[in-house]
Design a protein around this motif. Structure first.
Motif, PDB file in Angstrom:
ATOM      1  N   ARG A 135       0.719  -1.082   0.064  1.00  0.00           N
ATOM      2  CA  ARG A 135      -0.053  -0.032  -0.013  1.00  0.00           C
ATOM      3  C   ARG A 135       0.945   1.333   0.001  1.00  0.00           C
ATOM      4  N   ILE A 136       2.104   1.288   0.473  1.00  0.00           N
ATOM      5  CA  ILE A 136       2.762   2.368   0.628  1.00  0.00           C
ATOM      6  C   ILE A 136       3.814   2.545  -0.517  1.00  0.00           C
ATOM      7  N   GLY A 137       3.741   1.512  -1.582  1.00  0.00           N
ATOM      8  CA  GLY A 137       4.595   1.600  -2.622  1.00  0.00           C
ATOM      9  C   GLY A 137       5.491   0.766  -2.965  1.00  0.00           C
ATOM     10  N   ALA A 138       5.570  -0.562  -2.214  1.00  0.00           N
ATOM     11  CA  ALA A 138       6.211  -1.313  -2.493  1.00  0.00           C
ATOM     12  C   ALA A 138       6.189  -2.080  -3.713  1.00  0.00           C
ATOM     13  N   THR A 139       7.576  -2.438  -4.573  1.00  0.00           N
ATOM     14  CA  THR A 139       7.294  -3.030  -5.807  1.00  0.00           C
ATOM     15  C   THR A 139       7.513  -4.584  -5.846  1.00  0.00           C
ATOM     16  N   GLU A 140       7.552  -5.187  -4.682  1.00  0.00           N
ATOM     17  CA  GLU A 140       7.832  -6.442  -4.787  1.00  0.00           C
ATOM     18  C   GLU A 140       6.790  -7.171  -5.030  1.00  0.00           C
ATOM     19  N   LYS A 141       6.952  -8.409  -5.910  1.00  0.00           N
ATOM     20  CA  LYS A 141       6.053  -9.228  -6.456  1.00  0.00           C
ATOM     21  C   LYS A 141       5.493 -10.164  -5.476  1.00  0.00           C
ATOM     22  N   ALA A 142       4.493 -10.937  -5.490  1.00  0.00           N
ATOM     23  CA  ALA A 142       4.061 -11.930  -4.652  1.00  0.00           C
ATOM     24  C   ALA A 142       5.138 -13.201  -4.516  1.00  0.00           C
ATOM     25  N   GLU A 143       5.649 -13.432  -5.529  1.00  0.00           N
ATOM     26  CA  GLU A 143       6.554 -14.609  -5.378  1.00  0.00           C
ATOM     27  C   GLU A 143       7.866 -14.088  -4.428  1.00  0.00           C
ATOM     28  N   GLY A 144       8.185 -12.699  -4.643  1.00  0.00           N
ATOM     29  CA  GLY A 144       9.329 -12.383  -3.714  1.00  0.00           C
ATOM     30  C   GLY A 144       9.086 -12.270  -2.302  1.00  0.00           C
ATOM     31  N   TYR A 145       7.623 -12.062  -2.017  1.00  0.00           N
ATOM     32  CA  TYR A 145       7.378 -12.009  -0.587  1.00  0.00           C
ATOM     33  C   TYR A 145       7.246 -13.524  -0.198  1.00  0.00           C
ATOM     34  N   ALA A 146       6.887 -14.827  -0.961  1.00  0.00           N
ATOM     35  CA  ALA A 146       6.870 -16.048  -0.619  1.00  0.00           C
ATOM     36  C   ALA A 146       8.631 -16.541  -0.503  1.00  0.00           C
ATOM     37  N   VAL A 147       9.189 -16.048  -1.310  1.00  0.00           N
ATOM     38  CA  VAL A 147      10.479 -16.559  -1.050  1.00  0.00           C
ATOM     39  C   VAL A 147      11.398 -16.099   0.028  1.00  0.00           C
ATOM     40  N   PHE A 148      10.963 -14.724   0.642  1.00  0.00           N
ATOM     41  CA  PHE A 148      11.586 -14.237   1.912  1.00  0.00           C
ATOM     42  C   PHE A 148      10.935 -14.955   2.864  1.00  0.00           C
ATOM     43  N   TYR A 149       9.470 -15.382   2.754  1.00  0.00           N
ATOM     44  CA  TYR A 149       8.849 -15.957   4.047  1.00  0.00           C
ATOM     45  C   TYR A 149       9.479 -17.263   4.107  1.00  0.00           C
ATOM     46  N   LEU A 150      10.001 -18.088   2.797  1.00  0.00           N
ATOM     47  CA  LEU A 150      10.714 -19.364   3.115  1.00  0.00           C
ATOM     48  C   LEU A 150      11.866 -19.195   3.708  1.00  0.00           C
ATOM     49  N   ALA A 151      12.549 -17.932   3.613  1.00  0.00           N
ATOM     50  CA  ALA A 151      13.981 -17.878   4.178  1.00  0.00           C
ATOM     51  C   ALA A 151      13.946 -17.669   5.726  1.00  0.00           C
ATOM     52  N   LEU A 152      12.823 -16.984   5.925  1.00  0.00           N
ATOM     53  CA  LEU A 152      12.765 -16.933   7.290  1.00  0.00           C
ATOM     54  C   LEU A 152      12.268 -18.231   8.017  1.00  0.00           C
ATOM     55  N   ALA A 153      11.343 -19.034   7.361  1.00  0.00           N
ATOM     56  CA  ALA A 153      11.049 -20.504   7.797  1.00  0.00           C
ATOM     57  C   ALA A 153      12.166 -21.175   7.885  1.00  0.00           C
ATOM     58  N   LEU A 154      13.212 -21.113   6.837  1.00  0.00           N
ATOM     59  CA  LEU A 154      14.454 -21.801   6.934  1.00  0.00           C
ATOM     60  C   LEU A 154      15.189 -21.443   8.085  1.00  0.00           C
ATOM     61  N   ALA A 155      15.371 -20.215   8.513  1.00  0.00           N
ATOM     62  CA  ALA A 155      16.009 -19.787   9.526  1.00  0.00           C
ATOM     63  C   ALA A 155      15.303 -20.560  10.923  1.00  0.00           C
ATOM     64  N   TRP A 156      14.280 -20.583  11.056  1.00  0.00           N
ATOM     65  CA  TRP A 156      13.445 -21.201  12.112  1.00  0.00           C
ATOM     66  C   TRP A 156      13.825 -22.620  12.213  1.00  0.00           C
ATOM     67  N   GLY A 157      13.750 -23.356  10.956  1.00  0.00           N
ATOM     68  CA  GLY A 157      14.135 -24.692  10.903  1.00  0.00           C
ATOM     69  C   GLY A 157      15.372 -25.046  11.110  1.00  0.00           C
ATOM     70  N   ILE A 158      16.532 -24.118  10.790  1.00  0.00           N
ATOM     71  CA  ILE A 158      17.855 -24.468  11.401  1.00  0.00           C
ATOM     72  C   ILE A 158      17.781 -24.571  12.796  1.00  0.00           C
ATOM     73  N   GLY A 159      17.198 -23.588  13.525  1.00  0.00           N
ATOM     74  CA  GLY A 159      17.101 -23.510  14.863  1.00  0.00           C
ATOM     75  C   GLY A 159      16.481 -24.889  15.432  1.00  0.00           C
ATOM     76  N   ALA A 160      15.280 -25.069  14.982  1.00  0.00           N
ATOM     77  CA  ALA A 160      14.480 -26.231  15.392  1.00  0.00           C
ATOM     78  C   ALA A 160      15.341 -27.622  15.240  1.00  0.00           C
ATOM     79  N   TRP A 161      16.153 -27.892  13.981  1.00  0.00           N
ATOM     80  CA  TRP A 161      16.959 -28.958  13.741  1.00  0.00           C
ATOM     81  C   TRP A 161      18.265 -29.106  14.660  1.00  0.00           C
ATOM     82  N   GLN A 162      18.661 -27.739  15.117  1.00  0.00           N
ATOM     83  CA  GLN A 162      19.803 -27.945  15.943  1.00  0.00           C
ATOM     84  C   GLN A 162      19.155 -28.407  17.652  1.00  0.00           C
TER      85      GLN A 162
END
Length: 383
Positions: A135-162
């Motif tokens: 709404r404030i003008g970001a040009t990121e596409k939907a797939e970009g948000y999905a990839v970033f979410y997966l990156a954050l999920a991967l960080a959590w997954g690394i911690g859970a695995w450890q």
């Protein structure tokens, strides 16, 4: 000179918050450097905005909570996440925003309770953030948000695995510790059985015989002297056993097969007729094989005293180049009520000792009612 070990020990003794604080402070200072402005994590591709007063608040929210990331992981995650949201909406993109994946990994490791709730809340909060940026003008596409979410999920997954790996390692260590304690208790019980049972049995037999020698003072005196000598040997063997169990004791004397003649003579003094023969030449060094062979003979003679008192007993030891063969046979007991029963701990302990060295062990009744114990013990095993 500074003793590095002393410094390391002092650092490890510090509270976990004190040890985690320097990383947060270092990240905050680095975020203030002009050369690193705009080098943080970005989502939405909003143009970078210059620093203002709120930017310093955002840096503080993203960096300072890192000091409690292990003590209060939920609090750290909430504050850093809020600071990250403000950073993305205001488009500061400070270096401190890189704390978000670090916090996710740390929380995945250290968060004890409400882990699923934390995952659900973070996932639910990500959707409004994406809409707000759009709404404030970001040009990121939907797939970009999905990839970033997966990156954050991967960080959590690394911690859970450890966390899972640490839990598995802790469970393995606990199991090893319990197994070691159980093995040590078994070893102590086995040693006490061998030492105490043999001497106490001999003393009981000698004391029982002394009751019928009151009319023969010389023989009575000899019998009581034998009881006294056996008691002293029992005390001496117990002291050596305690030395064996003491990890700080380095000079521990273990009974060996060279002391078999003394053992046989003690059994004879207790009233058991024993014939002792040796064949072959002892291997040097025989190591643990000699100790196990000694225990086999000791336990067999103890059982002979207990269950076949007065019956002819034969001890035959044969030395080979790579093994020691022991055979102890006892004639049938004069009393039909007595049998080599007992708890069975002694013979079971002998079997465990022989099996541990890769040998063979057998014990059982003969056709004529006697009892025979045989053991083949590989020689040359280190003590």
């Amino acid at each position: 000179m500074i003793d590095s070990r002393r410094v390391t020990d002092l650092w490890r003794r510090c509270d976990v918050v004190v040890r985690d604080l320097p990383f947060g402070l270092l990240l905050a200072v680095a975020s203030l450097l002009p050369a690193l402005h705009g080098k943080g994590t970005q989502v939405g591709d909003l143009p970078i905005r210059p620093f203002d007063a709120l930017a310093f608040v955002v840096i503080a929210m993203e960096c300072l909570p890192l000091a409690v990331r292990r003590r209060w992981p939920a609090v750290c995650l909430a504050l850093v996440s809020l600071g990250f949201v403000l950073d993305q909406i205001r488009a500061y993109h400070v270096l401190a925003s890189n704390a978000m994946p670090v916090v996710l990994i740390s929380t995945g490791i250290h968060l004890e309770r409400h882990r699923r709730v934390a995952v659900v809340l973070l996932s639910a909060a990500y959707v409004p953030l994406a809409f707000a940026l759009a709404r404030i003008g970001a040009t990121e596409k939907a797939e970009g948000y999905a990839v970033f979410y997966l990156a954050l999920a991967l960080a959590w997954g690394i911690g859970a695995w450890q966390r899972s790996a640490r839990a598995a390692e802790e469970e393995r260590r606990r199991h090893v510790a319990e197994t070691t304690r159980a093995a040590e208790r078994t070893r102590i019980a086995r040693e006490l059985h061998d030492v105490v049972t043999h001497h106490v049995t001999a003393m009981v037999v000698q004391a029982e015989a002394a009751r019928y020698l009151t009319a023969a003072p010389d023989r009575l005196d000899a019998a009581l002297s034998a009881v006294t000598d056996t008691g002293r040997r029992a005390i001496s063997d117990l002291r050596h056993l305690l030395d064996l169990l003491n990890p700080d004791h380095t000079d521990v004397r273990m009974p060996s097969i060279g002391e078999l003649r003394t053992l046989v003579e003690q059994t004879r003094q207790a009233g058991q007729p024993v014939e002792f023969t040796e064949d072959g030449r002892r291997a040097e060094p025989a190591g643990s094989a000699e100790y196990v062979a000694y225990r086999v003979v000791q336990e067999s003679l103890t059982n002979a005293l207990k269950y076949a008192q007065g019956s002819p007993t034969a001890v035959h030891v044969r030395y080979g180049e790579k093994e020691i063969v022991v055979e102890v046979s006892t004639g049938a007991s004069a009393s039909r009520d007595e049998s080599p029963g007992g708890s069975g701990r002694g013979l079971a302990g002998l079997r465990e000792r022989v099996d541990a060295l890769g040998g063979e062990f057998s014990a059982g009744r003969r056709a004529d009612g006697g009892f025979v114990v045989r053991a083949r013990i590989p020689a040359g095993s280190p003590s």
